[in-house]
Scaffold this motif. Sequence first.
Motif, mmCIF file in Angstrom:
data_model
loop_
_atom_site.group_PDB
_atom_site.id
_atom_site.type_symbol
_atom_site.label_atom_id
_atom_site.label_comp_id
_atom_site.label_asym_id
_atom_site.label_seq_id
_atom_site.Cartn_x
_atom_site.Cartn_y
_atom_site.Cartn_z
ATOM 1 N N THR A 191 3.219 4.613 -8.518
ATOM 2 C CA THR A 191 3.658 4.143 -8.289
ATOM 3 C C THR A 191 3.110 2.792 -8.170
ATOM 4 N N PRO A 192 3.666 1.719 -8.902
ATOM 5 C CA PRO A 192 3.225 0.453 -8.414
ATOM 6 C C PRO A 192 3.008 0.096 -7.039
ATOM 7 N N GLU A 193 4.303 0.292 -6.301
ATOM 8 C CA GLU A 193 4.517 -0.016 -5.614
ATOM 9 C C GLU A 193 3.140 0.451 -4.517
ATOM 10 N N ALA A 194 2.623 1.537 -4.541
ATOM 11 C CA ALA A 194 1.891 2.585 -3.264
ATOM 12 C C ALA A 194 0.244 2.227 -4.507
ATOM 13 N N LEU A 195 -0.288 2.358 -5.399
ATOM 14 C CA LEU A 195 -1.153 1.137 -5.523
ATOM 15 C C LEU A 195 -1.381 0.410 -5.193
ATOM 16 N N ASN A 196 -0.252 -1.162 -5.937
ATOM 17 C CA ASN A 196 -0.191 -1.904 -4.616
ATOM 18 C C ASN A 196 -0.738 -2.104 -3.034
ATOM 19 N N LYS A 197 0.243 -1.558 -2.846
ATOM 20 C CA LYS A 197 -0.492 -1.138 -1.520
ATOM 21 C C LYS A 197 -2.053 -0.468 -0.683
ATOM 22 N N TYR A 198 -2.041 0.272 -1.769
ATOM 23 C CA TYR A 198 -3.729 0.936 -1.673
ATOM 24 C C TYR A 198 -5.134 -0.419 -1.961
ATOM 25 N N VAL A 199 -4.495 -0.793 -3.202
ATOM 26 C CA VAL A 199 -5.507 -1.569 -3.483
ATOM 27 C C VAL A 199 -5.508 -3.332 -2.055
ATOM 28 N N ALA A 200 -4.119 -3.606 -1.799
ATOM 29 C CA ALA A 200 -4.281 -4.403 -0.802
ATOM 30 C C ALA A 200 -4.680 -4.170 0.194
ATOM 31 N N THR A 201 -4.875 -3.320 0.911
ATOM 32 C CA THR A 201 -5.726 -2.458 2.044
ATOM 33 C C THR A 201 -7.510 -2.412 1.516
ATOM 34 N N LYS A 202 -7.525 -2.373 0.100
ATOM 35 C CA LYS A 202 -9.267 -2.602 -0.071
ATOM 36 C C LYS A 202 -9.691 -3.810 -0.084
ATOM 37 N N LEU A 203 -9.007 -4.431 -0.557
ATOM 38 C CA LEU A 203 -9.020 -5.916 -1.204
ATOM 39 C C LEU A 203 -9.141 -6.275 0.647
ATOM 40 N N GLU A 204 -8.525 -6.670 1.486
ATOM 41 C CA GLU A 204 -8.538 -6.732 3.114
ATOM 42 C C GLU A 204 -9.285 -6.531 3.848
ATOM 43 N N GLN A 205 -10.066 -5.378 3.485
ATOM 44 C CA GLN A 205 -11.431 -4.905 3.966
ATOM 45 C C GLN A 205 -12.842 -5.857 3.149
ATOM 46 N N ARG A 206 -12.368 -6.019 1.713
ATOM 47 C CA ARG A 206 -14.034 -6.457 1.507
ATOM 48 C C ARG A 206 -13.884 -7.542 0.790
ATOM 49 N N ALA A 207 -12.638 -8.412 2.035
ATOM 50 C CA ALA A 207 -12.362 -10.271 1.276
ATOM 51 C C ALA A 207 -13.250 -10.970 1.073
#
Length: 457
Positions: A191-207
């Motif tokens: 789902t777009p919501e699950a995918l965006n949530k996963y990506v957001a978590t990764k981006l937060e770690q790597r930003a």
Amino acid sequence: MQILLALRYKDVHYECSWLDKEWTQKQEWAARNGSELKLAVLQHGRDKISGSPDAILQYIESSFPDKPLVPQGEYVAKKVEEWTAYLRDTLGPLVSQLLYDGEPSIQEELAPELDLALAKVNGGLQKFYGDGPCFFGEQFTMADVLLIPTLALLDPLKEFRGIGICSAYISLLAYKRNMHSLPVYAAAKVTPEALNKYVATKLEQRAPPPLLILMLMQHRSILWHFNKLVLLVDELLKGVQSKANYSPAIGIPQLKRLWKGYGRLVEVLQEHAQMEERVIFPAIEHYNPGVTQEANADHGRDLPITNGIREEIKSLVSLDQGTADYSESLVNLATRLRTLQMNTEEHFQEEEKEFLPLLDSAAFGKEQVEPMVTHCLGVMESSHGHLLPFFLSGLNAQDMYQYMMVLHKSLAESKPSLFTRMLHVVRNADDEFQDVRRIVQERFSTFSPFKMTTAGA
């Protein structure tokens, strides 16, 4: 997603489960040693295949030959293999790196490459897609197995990086739209919501650190505006030198633009220098004492040139256009402006070489970063107030979005109203900055200032 698409297409019954204790322990070991070990593992009878998805896909293709993903026929098989290799080795890595690597230089370098790659895929679809629904018409192949998950990642890429598919790539857009109706896609769809949530978590770690983004984007905008002013002075010089085509009716508006643009640029440049002196440099000095002294001293070096340019523009306005004095003053202005541009660019390059790595490695926690960003905005009050549309106009759409996202995230908890006020400034910007208004509105359409615009319309 690739593996599940292949299994579903071949009608292979499978069960998904978490990795056993042995693999879990390996993941924990990897985490303790600062790396990530996230591998898909396929167990089939006594075989246990892990590693790259490509190795597992090859195993699936050879072990379950019914409904091949690489069709028979020399020409078709060759084309499927060529496109599979391109999607695996070029398009997939480009999308992944642009999505997960927020380093501004990487974004700037790879965004055009991604556009070229998408254009090439669009060209392939124009040749083979036909009425679809698969890359090679009615035949589902390994190309679809690789392309569908990659296109799924383009949604978060648009959401978080502001990079999407060009509207001219009609075949690619049609494929992306129609892939949702493929029965095999249901097995792998996230789902777009699950995918965006996963990506957001990764981006937060790597930003990258927010201070790094602020500093680098401000450099880019300032240099862009310098170049714009130099081009404007060149236009004035050409007009004077080509007397047959010269008209004061053209020169006077250009001088007014020059005066206004230079005044804005100097204000942003001075606030930027103050931000570095009061926020950036002290933060770097905390971990690396003494390294910013020379850069700090350089900030006052060009003040005479800066003031001289202002006086030169002022004198041009009072001189009769087309006279020898006017031409001489214009030549002097062009020389001084180029000197200031060159000095500023050289200064920025030195700062980026020496200080950006230090900012990137500094261990600033969230509780430290947010006050520092707020302090930056306080020092650069005009640049993030009435001059914000001017400042943003010096950035491309992708950088503009990234800059505004840094401000939004840094102010979301402490001062959300401050970010809302910035959006109000952009919303009410003059038509001179209509592109800035459009881009920011597209990316922040759910925020109240632009909700009001939509409701009013």
